[in-house]
Motif scaffolding. Structure first.
Motif, PDB file in Angstrom:
ATOM      1  N   ARG A 106       0.858  -1.192   0.000  1.00 43.35           N
ATOM      2  CA  ARG A 106       0.000   0.000   0.000  1.00 43.35           C
ATOM      3  C   ARG A 106       0.891   1.237   0.000  1.00 43.35           C
ATOM      4  N   GLY A 132       5.699   1.275  12.209  1.00 46.24           N
ATOM      5  CA  GLY A 132       4.593   0.314  12.193  1.00 46.24           C
ATOM      6  C   GLY A 132       3.690   0.418  10.973  1.00 46.24           C
ATOM      7  N   ARG A 133       4.000   1.329  10.078  1.00 47.20           N
ATOM      8  CA  ARG A 133       3.195   1.477   8.855  1.00 47.20           C
ATOM      9  C   ARG A 133       4.145   1.494   7.659  1.00 47.20           C
ATOM     10  N   ARG A 165     -13.769   0.244   9.306  1.00 42.08           N
ATOM     11  CA  ARG A 165     -12.611  -0.311   8.630  1.00 42.08           C
ATOM     12  C   ARG A 165     -12.283   0.483   7.367  1.00 42.08           C
ATOM     13  N   LEU A 218      -2.714  -4.799  15.899  1.00 41.65           N
ATOM     14  CA  LEU A 218      -1.866  -5.941  15.517  1.00 41.65           C
ATOM     15  C   LEU A 218      -2.632  -6.878  14.598  1.00 41.65           C
ATOM     16  N   ILE A 245      -3.405 -10.726  10.687  1.00 39.57           N
ATOM     17  CA  ILE A 245      -2.422 -10.243  11.670  1.00 39.57           C
ATOM     18  C   ILE A 245      -1.330  -9.492  10.908  1.00 39.57           C
ATOM     19  N   GLY A 246      -0.935  -8.346  11.395  1.00 44.37           N
ATOM     20  CA  GLY A 246       0.159  -7.594  10.779  1.00 44.37           C
ATOM     21  C   GLY A 246       1.485  -8.132  11.307  1.00 44.37           C
ATOM     22  N   ARG A 297       4.327  -5.582  12.455  1.00 47.22           N
ATOM     23  CA  ARG A 297       4.093  -4.966  13.770  1.00 47.22           C
ATOM     24  C   ARG A 297       4.380  -5.966  14.881  1.00 47.22           C
TER      25      ARG A 297
END
Ligand code: AMP
Length: 438
Positions: free
Chosen positions: A126, A133-134, A272, A296, A321-322, A325
């Motif tokens: 993306r 964390g992104r 979302r 998370l 789940i990420g 992270r």
């Protein structure tokens, strides 16, 4: 980095530093064990709960996401397009759910016993503003349950699998946030109410929210701008507007979570990033400093996504789940898993004959299940011993011309420095024996 800099200076005269693309990272050897641990736990949990692994291509037709995520940031602003000569536009998949629904329909997976529980692991892309964390390339492990009625028991099961995975990874202070965004009908009525409320406060909200007010009113609840916080806190909440069926659905989800002893917080502001969700939406956080703001895991029910691909309704729910992270959190935590302690031997050669023989001994050690490392490219004994030290090998196996001739090998304990000689024929046996001792 140094080599790249020098090479580029030579060819063009300019200093260029090649770096990984913005928001994309290398996962270096020292952290591979951590990623392996997360993958292994995900595979284990998936197996225990009966999810079957599915892998879809990293590239998908842009159309799939454009249909299923129309008007959302992920689809309108964050997709990476890849030009394809024949088939129009492809994109690097920004998420895993729509491709899985595509694969389910395309491969007639509805013919297998339903509901089908599927599980995936892989990178997503993306074009976001990178921050802690992104990332622009990140990895997800996800669970989907497809092909049952909109039964709330599956909502609880998806939340359970996501929660247990994080729990098994020893992540502390997990908090489940949950909300219901209703069905098309109750959501529409709620959106109107929300718009009316925000219209009355238009001059007190941020620029982004003024735009959301017209195009995506639900996203008003997602705003993190402090200016909007007081308005948001008094906004009407969707749970008060749910229709009878959605209310019952959500009540049942909560009852199932209670049955599983999973505690949760109702979060009426939870919506979302993708609009294909209906009814249950959830996120899981860890109340750990620096990480408490980053979900998370997240997911939700998507009973109408399939209609955007095939005009047929197939009810489903999923969560992901990420992994990045989770890896960051584990790295910084006091319960971080340690790299497995492996016992290694280091092969040292002195002279060409020993180097040649070393090659076949390396094979012999591998066949015997003994992890061996070497530095065949170095010739001096000193530099090889140094490399052996750095590699944290338990033993060094030293082979010179005399040893090759006499078919023996020196085995050196790297900790005590004690050495002994053994016939090459007995090398494996001796190494195994010495590795067993402290
Ligand atoms: P989503 O597909 O947006 O529902 O995201 C599922 C999970 O993936 C989130 O809860 C995050 O843990 C993780 N995630 C989403 N976007 C990113 C990103 N840009 N970088 C790192 N992790 C992400």
């Amino acid at each position: 980095m140094e080599t790249i800099k020098r090479q580029n200076k030579k060819s063009s005269g300019k200093k260029i530093f090649f770096q990984s693309p913005k928001g994309m990272r290398d996962i270096l050897p020292e952290y591979q064990f951590l990623w392996e641990k997360i993958r292994d736990e995900a595979v284990k949990i998936a197996g225990e709960y009966g999810y079957l692994r599915i892998d879809t291509p990293i590239l998908e037709s842009a159309d799939i996401f454009e249909r299923t995520g129309e008007g959302t940031d992920i689809v309108e602003k964050q997709m990476y397009f890849v030009k394809d000569k024949k088939d129009g536009s492809l994109v690097l998949r920004p998420e895993g759910t729509a491709p899985i629904m595509r694969a389910y329909i395309q491969n007639g997976l509805n013919k297998i016993a339903q509901p089908l529980k599927l599980f995936y692991i892989g990178p997503m892309f993306r074009h976001e503003s990178p921050q802690s964390g992104r990332y622009r390339q990140f990895h997800q492990a996800g669970f989907e349950i497809i092909g049952a009625d909109s039964d709330p028991i599956y909502d609880a099961q998806i939340i359970l699998a996501s929660f247990r995975l994080l729990e098994e990874l020893k992540i502390k202070n997990l908090v489940i946030q949950i909300n219901s965004i209703g069905c098309k009908h109750c959501r529409l009525a709620y959106q109107r109410k929300l718009q009316q409320y925000y219209k009355n406060h238009q001059n007190k909200i941020c620029k982004d929210c003024r735009a959301r007010l017209q195009s995506r009113p639900l996203r008003l609840l997602d705003c993190k701008d402090e200016k909007c916080a007081p308005i948001k806190s008094r906004a009407p909440i969707i749970l008060d507007q749910l229709c009878g069926q959605c209310k019952k659905h959500f009540k049942n989800v909560l009852e199932y979570l209670d049955e599983l002893s999973l505690s949760y917080n109702l979060n009426p502001h939870l919506v979302r990033g993708l609009d294909y969700y209906n009814r249950t939406v959830f996120e899981i956080f860890s109340n750990t400093p620096q990480f408490s703001e980053l979900a998370l895991a997240s997911g939700g029910r998507y009973d109408h996504l399939s209609e955007m691909i095939s005009h047929k309704q197939i009810c489903a729910i999923g969560g992901a789940i990420g992994m990045d992270r989770v890896a960051e959190l584990l790295k910084s935590s006091d319960i971080k898993p340690l790299p497995p302690k492996e016992q290694k031997v280091f092969l040292i050669h002195i002279g060409d004959e020993a180097k040649k023989k070393g090659l076949s001994l390396f094979e012999e050690l591998r066949r015997a299940g003994i992890k061996a490392v070497e530095s065949f490219g170095r010739e001096s004994l000193k530099s090889q011993l140094k490399a052996a030290d750095k590699s944290r090998a338990r033993l060094s196996l030293i082979l010179g011309q005399k040893e090759v001739f006499e078919e023996i090998i020196i085995i050196r304990d790297m900790k005590s420095g004690a050495q002994e000689t053994a016939p090459i024929k007995k090398m494996v046996e001796e190494v195994k024996k010495m590795m067993k001792t402290q």
